[in-house]
Design a protein around this motif. Structure first.
Motif, PDB file in Angstrom:
ATOM      1  N   LEU A 105       0.827  -1.203   0.000  1.00  0.00           N
ATOM      2  CA  LEU A 105       0.000   0.000   0.000  1.00  0.00           C
ATOM      3  C   LEU A 105       0.865   1.259   0.000  1.00  0.00           C
ATOM      4  O   LEU A 105       0.585   2.216  -0.728  1.00  0.00           O
ATOM      5  N   MET A 106       1.924   1.258   0.787  1.00  0.00           N
ATOM      6  CA  MET A 106       2.827   2.420   0.821  1.00  0.00           C
ATOM      7  C   MET A 106       3.500   2.626  -0.540  1.00  0.00           C
ATOM      8  O   MET A 106       3.614   3.759  -1.015  1.00  0.00           O
ATOM      9  N   GLU A 107       3.959   1.544  -1.161  1.00  0.00           N
ATOM     10  CA  GLU A 107       4.592   1.656  -2.475  1.00  0.00           C
ATOM     11  C   GLU A 107       3.589   2.129  -3.529  1.00  0.00           C
ATOM     12  O   GLU A 107       3.924   2.942  -4.384  1.00  0.00           O
ATOM     13  N   MET A 139      11.635   2.328   4.274  1.00  0.00           N
ATOM     14  CA  MET A 139      11.332   2.832   2.932  1.00  0.00           C
ATOM     15  C   MET A 139      12.013   4.170   2.643  1.00  0.00           C
ATOM     16  O   MET A 139      11.857   4.720   1.562  1.00  0.00           O
ATOM     17  N   GLY A 140      12.764   4.693   3.613  1.00  0.00           N
ATOM     18  CA  GLY A 140      13.499   5.935   3.392  1.00  0.00           C
ATOM     19  C   GLY A 140      12.838   7.184   3.933  1.00  0.00           C
ATOM     20  O   GLY A 140      13.349   8.294   3.735  1.00  0.00           O
ATOM     21  N   PHE A 141      11.714   7.050   4.626  1.00  0.00           N
ATOM     22  CA  PHE A 141      11.082   8.214   5.242  1.00  0.00           C
ATOM     23  C   PHE A 141      11.976   8.730   6.368  1.00  0.00           C
ATOM     24  O   PHE A 141      12.571   7.948   7.102  1.00  0.00           O
ATOM     25  N   GLN A 142      12.031  10.038   6.495  1.00  0.00           N
ATOM     26  CA  GLN A 142      12.781  10.680   7.567  1.00  0.00           C
ATOM     27  C   GLN A 142      11.800  11.169   8.621  1.00  0.00           C
ATOM     28  O   GLN A 142      10.834  11.865   8.302  1.00  0.00           O
ATOM     29  N   GLY A 143      12.060  10.795   9.877  1.00  0.00           N
ATOM     30  CA  GLY A 143      11.210  11.225  10.976  1.00  0.00           C
ATOM     31  C   GLY A 143      11.506  12.654  11.355  1.00  0.00           C
ATOM     32  O   GLY A 143      12.635  13.126  11.208  1.00  0.00           O
ATOM     33  N   GLY A 144      10.501  13.330  11.824  1.00  0.00           N
ATOM     34  CA  GLY A 144      10.651  14.713  12.245  1.00  0.00           C
ATOM     35  C   GLY A 144      10.060  14.909  13.623  1.00  0.00           C
ATOM     36  O   GLY A 144       9.814  13.949  14.342  1.00  0.00           O
ATOM     37  N   PRO A 145       9.776  16.149  13.959  1.00  0.00           N
ATOM     38  CA  PRO A 145       9.234  16.431  15.290  1.00  0.00           C
ATOM     39  C   PRO A 145       7.781  15.990  15.410  1.00  0.00           C
ATOM     40  O   PRO A 145       7.081  15.821  14.416  1.00  0.00           O
ATOM     41  N   SER A 146       7.358  15.829  16.641  1.00  0.00           N
ATOM     42  CA  SER A 146       5.952  15.539  16.903  1.00  0.00           C
ATOM     43  C   SER A 146       5.154  16.817  16.722  1.00  0.00           C
ATOM     44  O   SER A 146       5.647  17.916  16.957  1.00  0.00           O
ATOM     45  N   TRP A 154      -1.032  13.532  19.362  1.00  0.00           N
ATOM     46  CA  TRP A 154       0.258  13.938  18.820  1.00  0.00           C
ATOM     47  C   TRP A 154       0.767  12.902  17.839  1.00  0.00           C
ATOM     48  O   TRP A 154       0.707  11.701  18.103  1.00  0.00           O
ATOM     49  N   HIS A 155       1.248  13.355  16.713  1.00  0.00           N
ATOM     50  CA  HIS A 155       1.808  12.484  15.678  1.00  0.00           C
ATOM     51  C   HIS A 155       3.274  12.821  15.462  1.00  0.00           C
ATOM     52  O   HIS A 155       3.675  13.975  15.559  1.00  0.00           O
ATOM     53  N   ILE A 156       4.035  11.799  15.126  1.00  0.00           N
ATOM     54  CA  ILE A 156       5.395  12.005  14.644  1.00  0.00           C
ATOM     55  C   ILE A 156       5.278  12.205  13.141  1.00  0.00           C
ATOM     56  O   ILE A 156       4.659  11.397  12.447  1.00  0.00           O
ATOM     57  N   ARG A 157       5.859  13.262  12.644  1.00  0.00           N
ATOM     58  CA  ARG A 157       5.769  13.590  11.217  1.00  0.00           C
ATOM     59  C   ARG A 157       6.900  12.873  10.480  1.00  0.00           C
ATOM     60  O   ARG A 157       8.035  12.852  10.928  1.00  0.00           O
ATOM     61  N   TYR A 158       6.560  12.282   9.339  1.00  0.00           N
ATOM     62  CA  TYR A 158       7.533  11.620   8.467  1.00  0.00           C
ATOM     63  C   TYR A 158       7.428  12.212   7.071  1.00  0.00           C
ATOM     64  O   TYR A 158       6.345  12.630   6.648  1.00  0.00           O
ATOM     65  N   LEU A 162      10.347  12.357  -2.934  1.00  0.00           N
ATOM     66  CA  LEU A 162      10.109  11.517  -4.109  1.00  0.00           C
ATOM     67  C   LEU A 162      11.052  11.850  -5.249  1.00  0.00           C
ATOM     68  O   LEU A 162      11.275  11.025  -6.124  1.00  0.00           O
ATOM     69  N   ARG A 163      11.549  13.068  -5.244  1.00  0.00           N
ATOM     70  CA  ARG A 163      12.510  13.519  -6.248  1.00  0.00           C
ATOM     71  C   ARG A 163      13.715  14.069  -5.502  1.00  0.00           C
ATOM     72  O   ARG A 163      13.796  15.268  -5.238  1.00  0.00           O
ATOM     73  N   PRO A 164      14.657  13.200  -5.152  1.00  0.00           N
ATOM     74  CA  PRO A 164      15.797  13.626  -4.325  1.00  0.00           C
ATOM     75  C   PRO A 164      16.638  14.732  -4.955  1.00  0.00           C
ATOM     76  O   PRO A 164      17.340  15.444  -4.260  1.00  0.00           O
ATOM     77  N   ASP A 165      16.546  14.900  -6.292  1.00  0.00           N
ATOM     78  CA  ASP A 165      17.350  15.930  -6.948  1.00  0.00           C
ATOM     79  C   ASP A 165      16.756  17.330  -6.752  1.00  0.00           C
ATOM     80  O   ASP A 165      17.426  18.319  -7.011  1.00  0.00           O
ATOM     81  N   GLU A 166      15.499  17.430  -6.294  1.00  0.00           N
ATOM     82  CA  GLU A 166      14.894  18.738  -6.041  1.00  0.00           C
ATOM     83  C   GLU A 166      15.226  19.197  -4.641  1.00  0.00           C
ATOM     84  O   GLU A 166      15.300  18.399  -3.710  1.00  0.00           O
ATOM     85  N   PRO A 167      15.410  20.518  -4.453  1.00  0.00           N
ATOM     86  CA  PRO A 167      15.708  21.021  -3.112  1.00  0.00           C
ATOM     87  C   PRO A 167      14.526  20.802  -2.163  1.00  0.00           C
ATOM     88  O   PRO A 167      13.360  20.800  -2.585  1.00  0.00           O
ATOM     89  N   ALA A 168      14.830  20.608  -0.898  1.00  0.00           N
ATOM     90  CA  ALA A 168      13.785  20.427   0.116  1.00  0.00           C
ATOM     91  C   ALA A 168      13.010  21.725   0.277  1.00  0.00           C
ATOM     92  O   ALA A 168      13.557  22.808   0.118  1.00  0.00           O
ATOM     93  N   VAL A 169      11.738  21.596   0.642  1.00  0.00           N
ATOM     94  CA  VAL A 169      10.883  22.768   0.840  1.00  0.00           C
ATOM     95  C   VAL A 169      11.059  23.287   2.241  1.00  0.00           C
ATOM     96  O   VAL A 169      11.184  22.593   3.185  1.00  0.00           O
TER      97      VAL A 169
END
Length: 169
Positions: A105-107, A139-146, A154-158, A162-169
């Motif tokens: 499902l994630m893929e 799967m390569g998701f990076q965890g962030g702050p809650s 409270w959720h942990i954000r991941y 999808l396009r590693p060549d684009e700069p992060a927002v």
């Protein structure tokens, strides 16, 4: 994708079964402590007009589902950031867990987001959902702050770029 498991958009005749299986998956992790939220999870039909719901099916049996917010969020007061697709309510029936349906499902959701031109995939999860968090990280998701998703929840954000060549927002 595991042999036999197919991921595709949910069909109207599957809304109720997809909701039952997804709710069962959540209840297996959370218990019945929050029946109102479990009812929201089970309402697949109620979210198909604003989002895409994918199901994992094996031999005609719905194993679980995931909700993909591509253009709009379920909550009309919230907005997606540019280039963002957001995942919600990944749930797999307890009897089907461990067979690869969650990963499939994630893929499938990631492929859908890429096809829609999205550059990143985000989600939020509860700290006690350790198995799901291991999957996201594998799967390569990076965890962030809650962050507070709803009052007292409270959720942990991941995030997955999808396009590693684009700069992060």
């Amino acid at each position: 994708m595991p042999v036999g498991i197919v991921v595709r958009p949910v069909r109207p005749e599957e809304y109720a079964e997809a909701g039952r299986q997804t709710r069962a998956g959540f209840a297996g992790l959370m218990g019945e402590a929050d029946p109102e939220y479990l009812d929201v999870v089970a309402d697949v039909a109620g979210r198909t007009g604003r989002t895409t719901v994918l199901v994992a099916v094996d031999g005609g049996q719905v194993l679980g589902s995931i909700t993909v917010e591509l253009d709009t969020k379920l909550d009309p007061a919230q907005e997606l950031a540019p280039g963002e697709a957001h995942l919600r309510m990944l749930g797999v029936a307890p009897g089907a867990q461990g067979r690869g349906a969650g990963r499939a499902l994630m893929e499938g959701a990631a492929a859908l987001a890429r096809a829609a031109g999205k550059s990143r995939l985000t989600l939020g999860t509860l700290s006690e959902m350790a198995t799901a968090r291991r999957l996201y990280e594998a799967m390569g998701f990076q965890g962030g702050p809650s962050e507070e998703h709803a009052p007292g929840r409270w959720h942990i954000r991941y995030e997955l770029r999808l396009r590693p060549d684009e700069p992060a927002v």
